[in-house]
Design a protein around this motif. Structure first.
Motif, mmCIF file in Angstrom:
data_model
loop_
_atom_site.group_PDB
_atom_site.id
_atom_site.type_symbol
_atom_site.label_atom_id
_atom_site.label_comp_id
_atom_site.label_asym_id
_atom_site.label_seq_id
_atom_site.Cartn_x
_atom_site.Cartn_y
_atom_site.Cartn_z
ATOM 1 N N THR A 198 87.222 71.217 33.507
ATOM 2 C CA THR A 198 87.240 70.832 34.916
ATOM 3 C C THR A 198 87.308 69.313 35.006
ATOM 4 O OG1 THR A 198 85.907 72.769 35.507
ATOM 5 C CG2 THR A 198 86.055 71.000 37.127
ATOM 6 N N VAL A 199 88.373 68.841 35.645
ATOM 7 C CA VAL A 199 88.657 67.403 35.698
ATOM 8 C C VAL A 199 88.680 66.942 37.149
ATOM 9 C CG1 VAL A 199 90.435 65.663 35.266
ATOM 10 C CG2 VAL A 199 89.981 67.415 33.559
ATOM 11 N N LEU A 200 88.087 65.796 37.400
ATOM 12 C CA LEU A 200 88.232 65.139 38.703
ATOM 13 C C LEU A 200 89.120 63.926 38.512
ATOM 14 C CD1 LEU A 200 85.699 64.532 41.503
ATOM 15 C CD2 LEU A 200 87.092 62.620 40.740
ATOM 16 N N VAL A 201 90.271 63.924 39.167
ATOM 17 C CA VAL A 201 91.179 62.775 39.122
ATOM 18 C C VAL A 201 90.840 61.860 40.284
ATOM 19 C CG1 VAL A 201 93.565 61.996 39.209
ATOM 20 C CG2 VAL A 201 92.993 64.112 38.017
ATOM 21 N N PHE A 202 90.537 60.614 39.964
ATOM 22 C CA PHE A 202 90.146 59.602 40.950
ATOM 23 C C PHE A 202 91.286 58.584 41.028
ATOM 24 C CE2 PHE A 202 87.946 55.791 42.410
ATOM 25 C CZ PHE A 202 87.057 56.279 43.365
ATOM 26 N N ASP A 203 92.190 58.793 41.974
ATOM 27 C CA ASP A 203 93.394 57.966 42.107
ATOM 28 C C ASP A 203 93.211 57.014 43.279
ATOM 29 O OD1 ASP A 203 95.898 56.853 42.183
ATOM 30 O OD2 ASP A 203 96.980 58.716 42.568
ATOM 31 N N PHE A 204 92.847 55.766 42.968
ATOM 32 C CA PHE A 204 92.492 54.768 43.979
ATOM 33 C C PHE A 204 93.477 53.612 43.889
ATOM 34 C CE2 PHE A 204 88.646 52.188 45.738
ATOM 35 C CZ PHE A 204 89.209 52.220 47.000
ATOM 36 N N GLY A 205 94.490 53.649 44.740
ATOM 37 C CA GLY A 205 95.540 52.638 44.694
ATOM 38 C C GLY A 205 95.423 51.597 45.783
ATOM 39 N N GLY A 206 96.579 51.072 46.182
ATOM 40 C CA GLY A 206 96.593 50.013 47.176
ATOM 41 C C GLY A 206 96.409 50.496 48.591
ATOM 42 N N GLY A 207 96.789 51.767 48.853
ATOM 43 C CA GLY A 207 96.744 52.251 50.225
ATOM 44 C C GLY A 207 95.936 53.506 50.460
ATOM 45 N N LEU A 228 90.860 58.212 35.683
ATOM 46 C CA LEU A 228 91.158 57.203 36.684
ATOM 47 C C LEU A 228 92.628 56.845 36.747
ATOM 48 C CD1 LEU A 228 88.199 54.758 35.957
ATOM 49 C CD2 LEU A 228 88.212 56.813 37.367
ATOM 50 N N ALA A 229 93.077 56.568 37.958
ATOM 51 C CA ALA A 229 94.430 56.048 38.188
ATOM 52 C C ALA A 229 94.342 55.069 39.341
ATOM 53 C CB ALA A 229 95.408 57.173 38.518
ATOM 54 N N GLY A 230 95.267 54.084 39.352
ATOM 55 C CA GLY A 230 95.278 53.102 40.435
ATOM 56 C C GLY A 230 94.395 51.909 40.131
ATOM 57 N N GLY A 231 94.897 50.727 40.455
ATOM 58 C CA GLY A 231 94.184 49.493 40.129
ATOM 59 C C GLY A 231 92.820 49.372 40.759
ATOM 60 N N SER A 232 92.629 49.928 41.965
ATOM 61 C CA SER A 232 91.345 49.792 42.656
ATOM 62 C C SER A 232 90.239 50.575 41.966
ATOM 63 C CB SER A 232 91.481 50.244 44.111
ATOM 64 O OG SER A 232 92.391 49.422 44.815
ATOM 65 N N SER A 233 90.605 51.534 41.112
ATOM 66 C CA SER A 233 89.580 52.287 40.398
ATOM 67 C C SER A 233 88.871 51.437 39.354
ATOM 68 C CB SER A 233 90.201 53.520 39.729
ATOM 69 O OG SER A 233 91.080 53.143 38.693
ATOM 70 N N MET A 234 89.426 50.265 39.042
ATOM 71 C CA MET A 234 88.811 49.401 38.037
ATOM 72 C C MET A 234 87.838 48.391 38.631
ATOM 73 S SD MET A 234 89.946 50.762 35.427
ATOM 74 C CE MET A 234 89.019 49.667 34.357
ATOM 75 N N ILE A 235 87.641 48.416 39.951
ATOM 76 C CA ILE A 235 86.647 47.531 40.581
ATOM 77 C C ILE A 235 85.266 47.887 40.039
ATOM 78 C CG2 ILE A 235 85.536 46.971 42.775
ATOM 79 C CD1 ILE A 235 88.281 47.476 44.102
ATOM 80 N N PRO A 236 84.510 46.923 39.514
ATOM 81 C CA PRO A 236 83.213 47.238 38.897
ATOM 82 C C PRO A 236 82.275 48.029 39.787
ATOM 83 C CG PRO A 236 83.859 45.003 38.332
ATOM 84 C CD PRO A 236 84.868 45.496 39.330
ATOM 85 N N ALA A 237 82.210 47.699 41.084
ATOM 86 C CA ALA A 237 81.310 48.427 41.977
ATOM 87 C C ALA A 237 81.730 49.888 42.099
ATOM 88 C CB ALA A 237 81.300 47.768 43.358
#
Length: 416
Positions: free
Chosen positions: A190-199, A356-365
């Motif tokens: 069971t996988v949760l994909v967290f795709d947090f991009g620019g929009g 994780l996918a998308g650059g915003s997913s790398m924000i430390p918070a």
């Protein structure tokens, strides 16, 4: 071997990649440099249409918009066309003066810009390309996929629709991310994909069935999905409003005065004015860089010098950014809870992997939120330089961007 292009037609940015066999007899994934500025491997998913109906896409469209190359009211700058396609389907069109521009033509302009860059790289590497693998959100249906195939024909990937229909594969974006991360599926996962991009922030909980000695994509079932219109652009806006406009930093009054807007604008109105002038766009780009660099370091020395504008150096700390987006972090946490509940998952630790996918997913918070919720051993990120010496040689030893920025397109290229 004959390969297919992998294309990530994103809400905010798009990219294209391909697989090939190098001189070392090993397969490699090349994400094409589609523009000259950083990050080179992604281009804005934007289009600009002038009063004569001429269409430009990507960096060229952004420059035309920000630099006021075309004057007059009969013009339009379009962002987030991917979301419009999802919502409008066959009715997707835009009015430019007295002209109606079909959405498929605008999507084709973005895809053609990608193709021209990719074809050059494919020719140099003598790679045979026959077909396309496109990532699609789990929300896309047959109508959206049909429009994308029409756009691929218009963009020059195929000669006709029949060819596009035979040679185009569509892969769910969460599955593409899973392929890129190379999960070794020896049992149901069971996988949760967290795709947090620019929009947008897209969540998908996917049940990946065990894959043993299968030369094909593993079976999968999407058991829960959620999306909100929240991404890096909004976080940059909040950073500006809640930190840059703080009296402890520059303050809205000083920023408004320096840019010639007057001293009486609210931070929100000031942001809107900055978006509509060339110097303002440059200033926002500098804020974006500050935000991104605070993902890698604890503090950033910010200053801005424009044509007739100068803001002295101020030090911004990682906590300045984290505090500025605190309400949105709570919103992300609430969305995660909704996604888990809709998937009938009572305990977050029942998720085997968070990928994780998308650059915003790398924000430390954001990373801390995920680590606290799912545990250190379950959250998978690949924030590292590309150690593939073949790819580095092709790109003249430039280190690639973080893999999370291009995890979808890398997975698509592997499928192709």
């Amino acid at each position: 071997m004959i390969y297919k292009y992998g294309i990530d037609f994103g809400t905010t940015n798009s990219s294209i990649a391909m697989r090939f066999v190098g001189d070392d007899k090993e397969e490699h994934t090349l994400v094409v440099d589609v523009k000259d500025t950083l990050p080179r491997e992604t281009m804005p998913s934007v289009v600009f249409v002038d009063g004569n109906g001429n269409i430009t896409a990507g960096e060229e469209a952004l420059n035309a918009y920000t630099q006021g190359i075309f004057n007059g009211e009969s013009k339009i700058f379009i962002k987030r066309i991917k979301l419009d396609l999802e919502n409008k389907g066959r009715k997707l069109s835009y009015q430019v003066g007295k002209r109606k521009i079909q959405g498929v033509d605008l999507i084709a302009a973005i895809l053609e810009t990608l193709r021209l860059k990719a074809d050059k790289s494919a020719n140099e590497l003598e790679i045979d390309i026959s077909g396309v693998v496109m990532g699609v959100p789990v929300q896309y249906g047959d109508i959206q996929k049909s429009i994308l195939k029409e756009a691929l024909v218009k963009a020059g990937y195929y000669d006709n629709y029949d060819e596009a229909d035979k040679k185009t594969e569509f892969v769910s974006e969460p599955i593409a991310v899973a392929v890129h991360y190379g999960l070794n599926l020896k049992h149901d996962t069971t996988v949760l994909v967290f795709d947090f991009g620019g929009g947008t922030l897209d969540l998908a909980i996917v049940n990946l069935k065990k894959q043993v000695n299968l030369d094909k994509l593993h079976p999968h079932e999407t058991i829960s999905k959620e999306r909100i219109s929240l991404g890096g652009e909004e976080l940059t806006r909040l950073f500006f409003i809640n930190s840059f406009c703080s009296p402890k930093k520059y303050g809205a009054k000083r920023i408004g005065t320096v840019f010639g807007f007057g001293s009486g604008l609210s931070p929100e109105k000031l942001w809107d004015r900055l978006l509509n002038c060339e110097e303002g766009i440059r200033f926002i780009s500098a804020i974006e860089k500050c935000k991104c660099d605070l993902s890698k370091s604890q503090k950033y020395r910010f200053s801005f010098i424009g044509c007739n504008i100068q803001l002295e150096e101020k030090i911004f700390y990682r906590d300045d950014f984290s505090n500025a987006i605190e309400d949105k972090l709570d919103e992300i946490d609430e969305l995660l809870e909704i996604c888990l509940e809709n998937g009938n998952i009572q305990d977050p630790f029942d998720i085997d992997h968070v990928i994780l996918a998308g650059g915003s997913s790398m924000i430390p918070a954001v990373q801390n939120l995920l680590l606290d919720k799912f545990g250190n051993n379950r959250v998978s990120s690949k924030m590292k330089n590309d150690k593939d010496t073949v790819i580095k040689a092709i790109k003249r030893n430039r280190a690639s961007e973080s893999e999370v920025l291009t995890s979808i397109v890398r997975g698509l290229a592997i499928v192709g």
